[in-house]
Write a protein that holds these residues in place. Sequence first.
Motif, mmCIF file in Angstrom:
data_model
loop_
_atom_site.group_PDB
_atom_site.id
_atom_site.type_symbol
_atom_site.label_atom_id
_atom_site.label_comp_id
_atom_site.label_asym_id
_atom_site.label_seq_id
_atom_site.Cartn_x
_atom_site.Cartn_y
_atom_site.Cartn_z
ATOM 1 N N ARG A 1 0.834 -1.201 0.000
ATOM 2 C CA ARG A 1 0.000 0.000 0.000
ATOM 3 C C ARG A 1 0.873 1.257 0.000
ATOM 4 O O ARG A 1 0.592 2.220 -0.715
ATOM 5 C CB ARG A 1 -0.919 -0.029 1.219
ATOM 6 C CG ARG A 1 -1.920 1.086 1.260
ATOM 7 C CD ARG A 1 -3.060 0.727 2.199
ATOM 8 N NE ARG A 1 -3.776 1.880 2.659
ATOM 9 C CZ ARG A 1 -4.601 2.599 1.913
ATOM 10 N NH1 ARG A 1 -4.793 2.265 0.654
ATOM 11 N NH2 ARG A 1 -5.235 3.645 2.409
ATOM 12 N N SER A 2 1.943 1.247 0.767
ATOM 13 C CA SER A 2 2.859 2.391 0.814
ATOM 14 C C SER A 2 3.514 2.612 -0.546
ATOM 15 O O SER A 2 3.651 3.759 -0.994
ATOM 16 C CB SER A 2 3.945 2.172 1.865
ATOM 17 O OG SER A 2 3.374 2.104 3.146
ATOM 18 N N ARG A 3 3.933 1.506 -1.205
ATOM 19 C CA ARG A 3 4.513 1.640 -2.544
ATOM 20 C C ARG A 3 3.524 2.271 -3.506
ATOM 21 O O ARG A 3 3.879 3.135 -4.314
ATOM 22 C CB ARG A 3 4.929 0.261 -3.072
ATOM 23 C CG ARG A 3 6.260 -0.199 -2.578
ATOM 24 C CD ARG A 3 6.738 -1.452 -3.319
ATOM 25 N NE ARG A 3 7.594 -2.209 -2.459
ATOM 26 C CZ ARG A 3 7.266 -3.319 -1.828
ATOM 27 N NH1 ARG A 3 6.067 -3.840 -1.971
ATOM 28 N NH2 ARG A 3 8.134 -3.933 -1.056
ATOM 29 N N GLN A 4 2.276 1.831 -3.415
ATOM 30 C CA GLN A 4 1.236 2.377 -4.288
ATOM 31 C C GLN A 4 1.046 3.875 -4.031
ATOM 32 O O GLN A 4 0.963 4.676 -4.967
ATOM 33 C CB GLN A 4 -0.076 1.615 -4.059
ATOM 34 C CG GLN A 4 -1.188 2.010 -4.986
ATOM 35 C CD GLN A 4 -2.460 1.223 -4.684
ATOM 36 O OE1 GLN A 4 -2.621 0.671 -3.603
ATOM 37 N NE2 GLN A 4 -3.357 1.181 -5.652
ATOM 38 N N LEU A 5 0.992 4.251 -2.758
ATOM 39 C CA LEU A 5 0.835 5.669 -2.420
ATOM 40 C C LEU A 5 2.035 6.488 -2.875
ATOM 41 O O LEU A 5 1.883 7.608 -3.383
ATOM 42 C CB LEU A 5 0.620 5.833 -0.913
ATOM 43 C CG LEU A 5 -0.725 5.329 -0.376
ATOM 44 C CD1 LEU A 5 -0.738 5.374 1.148
ATOM 45 C CD2 LEU A 5 -1.870 6.148 -0.945
ATOM 46 N N LEU A 6 3.244 5.935 -2.707
ATOM 47 C CA LEU A 6 4.445 6.636 -3.163
ATOM 48 C C LEU A 6 4.446 6.805 -4.681
ATOM 49 O O LEU A 6 4.836 7.853 -5.197
ATOM 50 C CB LEU A 6 5.704 5.890 -2.719
ATOM 51 C CG LEU A 6 6.078 6.046 -1.247
ATOM 52 C CD1 LEU A 6 7.228 5.118 -0.894
ATOM 53 C CD2 LEU A 6 6.440 7.481 -0.941
ATOM 54 N N ARG A 7 4.008 5.763 -5.389
ATOM 55 C CA ARG A 7 3.918 5.858 -6.843
ATOM 56 C C ARG A 7 2.928 6.949 -7.253
ATOM 57 O O ARG A 7 3.190 7.734 -8.174
ATOM 58 C CB ARG A 7 3.484 4.510 -7.422
ATOM 59 C CG ARG A 7 4.247 4.128 -8.660
ATOM 60 C CD ARG A 7 3.902 2.730 -9.176
ATOM 61 N NE ARG A 7 4.471 1.694 -8.332
ATOM 62 C CZ ARG A 7 3.755 0.766 -7.677
ATOM 63 N NH1 ARG A 7 2.456 0.724 -7.787
ATOM 64 N NH2 ARG A 7 4.344 -0.126 -6.928
ATOM 65 N N MET A 8 1.784 7.002 -6.556
ATOM 66 C CA MET A 8 0.795 8.039 -6.852
ATOM 67 C C MET A 8 1.368 9.428 -6.567
ATOM 68 O O MET A 8 1.176 10.360 -7.358
ATOM 69 C CB MET A 8 -0.484 7.807 -6.042
ATOM 70 C CG MET A 8 -1.311 6.638 -6.524
ATOM 71 S SD MET A 8 -2.701 6.209 -5.447
ATOM 72 C CE MET A 8 -3.506 7.757 -5.219
ATOM 73 N N ALA A 9 2.072 9.568 -5.445
ATOM 74 C CA ALA A 9 2.676 10.861 -5.105
ATOM 75 C C ALA A 9 3.738 11.237 -6.138
ATOM 76 O O ALA A 9 3.831 12.404 -6.543
ATOM 77 C CB ALA A 9 3.292 10.797 -3.708
ATOM 78 N N GLN A 10 4.519 10.277 -6.581
ATOM 79 C CA GLN A 10 5.545 10.531 -7.590
ATOM 80 C C GLN A 10 4.900 10.984 -8.899
ATOM 81 O O GLN A 10 5.387 11.922 -9.534
ATOM 82 C CB GLN A 10 6.366 9.259 -7.812
ATOM 83 C CG GLN A 10 7.554 9.440 -8.718
ATOM 84 C CD GLN A 10 8.331 8.134 -8.870
ATOM 85 O OE1 GLN A 10 7.811 7.052 -8.619
ATOM 86 N NE2 GLN A 10 9.570 8.246 -9.286
#
Length: 111
Positions: A70-79
């Motif tokens: 979930r954190s990776r997904q959120l980081l990808r969205m933020a990126q």
Amino acid sequence: MSNIEEIHKQTLLEGRSALLRTNASLEQTQKSALEAEEIGTSVIQELDSQRETLLRARDRLVNTDYELSRSRQLLRMAQNTVLANKILLILIIIMEVFILCSIIYLKYLRK
């Protein structure tokens, strides 16, 4: 007859002695079996405790893996959002430079 009685008595004493040794051996074997049972019980309890610990650790690991995904997904969205903002900012800067150049051209160079 006394010789036969003595032999009979000796045989009885030997039989009694053998019974006493057998009884002592059985008591020792029973004591060893009880000790082995106690050790087995404590080992089973320890293994059960370790099993519970491992199950909790596995559950935490699964939960952590989910949270990491979930954190990776959120980081990808933020990126992606940061990248879109940079592109938008670059476009705005290009438009401002174009407008500024147009104003300079119209005001000073067109006369």
